[in-house]
Enzyme design. Structure first.
Site, PDB file in Angstrom:
ATOM      1  N   LYS A 320      23.701  30.907  43.566  1.00 41.72           N
ATOM      2  CA  LYS A 320      23.510  32.126  42.787  1.00 41.72           C
ATOM      3  C   LYS A 320      24.401  33.231  43.360  1.00 41.72           C
ATOM      4  O   LYS A 320      24.440  33.445  44.572  1.00 41.72           O
ATOM      5  CB  LYS A 320      22.044  32.548  42.824  1.00 41.72           C
ATOM      6  CG  LYS A 320      21.646  33.579  41.792  1.00 41.72           C
ATOM      7  CD  LYS A 320      20.132  33.713  41.737  1.00 41.72           C
ATOM      8  CE  LYS A 320      19.694  34.666  40.638  1.00 41.72           C
ATOM      9  NZ  LYS A 320      18.232  34.715  40.491  1.00 41.72           N
ATOM     10  N   GLU A 406       2.404  33.314  35.319  1.00 36.12           N
ATOM     11  CA  GLU A 406       1.471  34.414  35.125  1.00 36.12           C
ATOM     12  C   GLU A 406       0.030  33.936  34.946  1.00 36.12           C
ATOM     13  O   GLU A 406      -0.915  34.608  35.382  1.00 36.12           O
ATOM     14  CB  GLU A 406       1.901  35.261  33.924  1.00 36.12           C
ATOM     15  CG  GLU A 406       3.180  36.049  34.133  1.00 36.12           C
ATOM     16  CD  GLU A 406       4.444  35.231  33.939  1.00 36.12           C
ATOM     17  OE1 GLU A 406       5.532  35.752  34.250  1.00 36.12           O
ATOM     18  OE2 GLU A 406       4.336  34.068  33.477  1.00 36.12           O
ATOM     19  N   ARG A 434       1.504  36.480  28.409  1.00 38.97           N
ATOM     20  CA  ARG A 434       1.489  35.049  28.729  1.00 38.97           C
ATOM     21  C   ARG A 434       0.176  34.634  29.391  1.00 38.97           C
ATOM     22  O   ARG A 434      -0.138  33.449  29.455  1.00 38.97           O
ATOM     23  CB  ARG A 434       2.655  34.705  29.656  1.00 38.97           C
ATOM     24  CG  ARG A 434       4.012  35.187  29.171  1.00 38.97           C
ATOM     25  CD  ARG A 434       5.142  34.628  29.989  1.00 38.97           C
ATOM     26  NE  ARG A 434       5.508  33.310  29.510  1.00 38.97           N
ATOM     27  CZ  ARG A 434       6.424  32.535  30.086  1.00 38.97           C
ATOM     28  NH1 ARG A 434       7.032  32.939  31.174  1.00 38.97           N
ATOM     29  NH2 ARG A 434       6.709  31.358  29.589  1.00 38.97           N
TER      30      ARG A 434
END
Length: 664
Positions: A320, A406, A434
């Site tokens: 990344k 979540e 969610r």
């Protein structure tokens, strides 16, 4: 309210015919926005390079190794240059440059279906699919969206910014392809940046394996989601990288990563803990790990996978932030997302630090944590952006990062509360939806003292419809017994967090992104009481929720010029509503509520319901409810969007005048 205009994804495009997305007889091609050339990049004219020759994915296939390396460098420079001005997702896109090039050299998009999870990895995909000239408009009003967008390009299938969903999309699309008149189409799902920490991804993976779906699953393994990924499975992959099957001909680059390629028909022996054992136990073939920064090696691996008759994982190792030193050196998040910055130096620490409401929440959590050792914090892979980094640095064992989950965050908080802890679950407002079922039945039903800290509530701006936090008030009001607080200033947030933690049941605090306006004086209320900001005459009462106090107060100033002097209240507690405020409002001829959440079932509707039960108010005009319509609001600057919705001072004042002149 002024009507919200129909906004297109890119300013002045032309509509044209595109390849039919649907499966069947091929009839009825859909229309999509064709992107017109945009302005040149602000940094000046670059010398001609391979990127100038790439107008469509097919143009990639004639490039040799040297040209591919130069192309990757050009793309990285373009991304850094643009994001430094426009803001956006940086590290995640720098890490997938070679992978995206290889995917478009092997697969024929949009005939073959390329899917991204999460969509914040898709900038390179946009550049290579005819949108390079428009890239300078990234995340700008009327410009390119920060995520894939179906209205923007035929190459975009899913606006996927909520993670862990793409394998379910792939399962459904593969079923449609199999039953279509073009069963040779390939479905390719790129999943990474921690999306495999979300439970839905495993549901999709299980179904793909069970059905034998012909899907190529590219696992972009960079060890991270927003921050380092929380996952024993991914940790085991990292530990086992040296145990990958030896390559037959393994190309490598200066990073030292190898790209093994199993010979056709070979079935290498894997140790029991190897990821292959996990995937293949689900009926999904595993290949890899491969060097995600070696285009030609990736091509070979992807072509082999494309020939598979069933689901196959191509495990790709990427870094990344690759190629940009400030991102590679950012240990927390590899510059995952950034606001504007100097590209030569990279963002400063101050630019990356929390601001406004989030900074106040961060400080308050540390202060409260010092006082009460039972207070713990839970994040879903977003400890830094929700302001919990300082709390976690002070008490590492009291910060729980559950990854991109979540639902797990909320139900685990319920368990902690049952055991005597005082959990604070910090989520973006948009991600709270969610976990609504868990908040309702796992926390609400048990009346547990869990505090939901809902950051980025209301209209958030540049990230578009999937990130506006406009549903939380409506959702929270459906949870019986949930106290709902809405601070109008950061100072109020600190007060409300203490109030919420003193309650015997669940509470939610919803607060916006950024800083409040300069016009508010920082005054605070107490407990669950509302706060009268302006005592006016009996004609109009403005009840403002959270950050909407500022436009309500400014609207009152505009109305005063017209000889109308409203009373203005800072609601503070949306539930329970302050009876003193309700009684005062009922004594006014017109009540107007102002919120930056959805109108239907929101705070205004709840206030109107409570006022309707007042005998004194039944003889008055109906309550005028100002809020966000039921719509998917495109990306844009928050102030401009609120003005279009009639939720700025001018819009509120206009709505009041219209209501006063309406005899109904």
């Amino acid at each position: 309210m002024r009507p919200f205009p129909r906004l297109r994804s890119v300013g002045t495009g032309e509509r044209g015919r595109v390849r039919d997305r649907h499966f069947g007889d091929g009839a009825g091609p859909v229309s999509a926005l064709r992107l017109s050339p945009g302005s040149p990049q602000s940094a000046g004219v670059r010398p001609p390079g391979p990127l100038d020759a790439v107008q469509a994915p097919a143009d990639l296939r004639g490039l040799d190794a040297d040209a591919l390396e130069a192309l990757a460098a050009e793309i990285r420079a373009l991304i850094v240059e643009t994001v430094s001005v426009r803001g956006g997702h940086l590290g995640s896109n720098l890490g997938v440059v070679e992978l995206t090039i290889a995917l478009h050299r092997v697969f024929d998009s949009p005939h073959d279906i390329l899917l991204w999870d999460t969509g914040h990895q898709a900038y390179v995909h946009k550049i290579l699919t005819g949108r390079r000239a428009q890239f300078a408009t990234l995340r700008q009003p009327g410009g390119l969206a920060g995520y894939p967008s179906r209205s923007e390009s035929e190459h975009d299938w899913v606006e996927n910014s909520h993670a862990s969903t793409i394998l379910s999309y792939a399962y459904g699309l593969a079923a449609a392809v199999e039953r279509s008149d073009a069963p040779d189409r390939r479905v390719v799902a790129v999943i990474g940046d921690g999306a495999l920490t979300g439970g839905m991804a495993y549901e999709g993976l299980n179904n793909l394996g069970h059905a034998g779906s012909r899907v190529v699953i590219v696992l972009n393994d960079n060890g991270r989601s927003y921050a380092p990924t929380v996952s024993r499975l991914s940790q085991s992959w990292t530990a086992l990288r040296p145990q990958a099957p030896p390559p037959a001909q393994a190309p490598s680059d200066s990073s030292g990563l190898s790209a093994p390629s199993a010979a056709e028909g070979d079935a290498p022996e894997f140790p029991a803990q190897h990821p292959a054992s996990f995937f293949e136990s689900l009926g999904v073939r595993y290949t890899g790990p491969f060097d995600g920064h070696d285009v030609l090696g990736l091509e070979h691996s992807l072509r082999e996978a494309a020939d598979s008759d069933g689901p196959v994982v191509v495990h790709v190792l990427t870094r990344k932030g690759r190629g940009y030193a400030p991102a590679e050196c950012d240990d927390e998040k590899c510059l995952h997302d950034v606001a504007g910055f100097d590209p030569a130096a990279g963002p400063t620490m101050a630019q990356q630090a929390p601001t406004g409401y989030t900074a106040t929440f961060s400080e308050a959590m540390v202060d409260i944590g010092e006082e009460n050792p039972r207070v713990v914090a839970i994040t879903a892979a977003m400890g830094g952006p929700t302001g919990l980094r300082a709390f976690g640095a002070r008490w590492p064992q009291r910060l729980f990062d559950v990854g991109i989950g979540e639902q797990q965050a909320v139900t685990s908080a319920a368990g902690m509360a049952m055991g005597g802890l005082r959990p604070v679950v910090a989520l973006y407002s948009t991600f709270f939806s969610r976990a609504f079922d868990q908040a309702n039945l796992d926390v609400g039903l048990h009346r547990l003292p869990v505090v939901f800290a809902l950051d980025r509530a209301g209209i958030t701006g540049d990230d578009g419809p999937s990130h506006h936090g406009i549903l939380d008030l409506s959702l929270c009001l459906k949870i019986a017994g949930l106290t709902i607080l809405a601070p109008s200033t950061p100072q109020e947030l600190a007060v409300m967090l203490r109030t919420a933690l003193d309650l015997n049941g669940p509470a939610a605090i919803r607060y916006p992104k950024g800083l409040p306006g300069a016009g508010l004086d920082g005054s605070v209320g107490s407990g669950l009481s509302a706060r009268k900001v302006l005592a006016g005459e009996r004609e109009v009462c403005l009840l403002a929720v959270g950050k909407m106090l500022e436009p309500a107060r400014d609207a009152a100033a505009l109305l005063a010029v017209e000889g109308i002097h409203p009373t203005v209240w800072d609601v503070r507690a949306v539930r329970p509503l302050d009876p003193v405020m309700l009684a005062d409002a009922a004594d006014h001829g017109l009540v107007v509520t102002v919120e930056d959440g959805i109108q239907v079932g929101g705070a205004g509707a709840f206030i109107a319901h409570c006022l309707a039960e007042s005998e004194a108010h039944r003889r008055r005009r109906p309550v005028k409810i100002l809020g966000v319509p039921t719509a998917y609001i495109p990306h844009g600057k928050p102030a401009a969007i609120l003005a279009e919705l009639g939720l700025d001072a001018t819009g509120v004042a206009s709505a009041v005048l219209a209501a006063l002149h309406d005899p109904s």
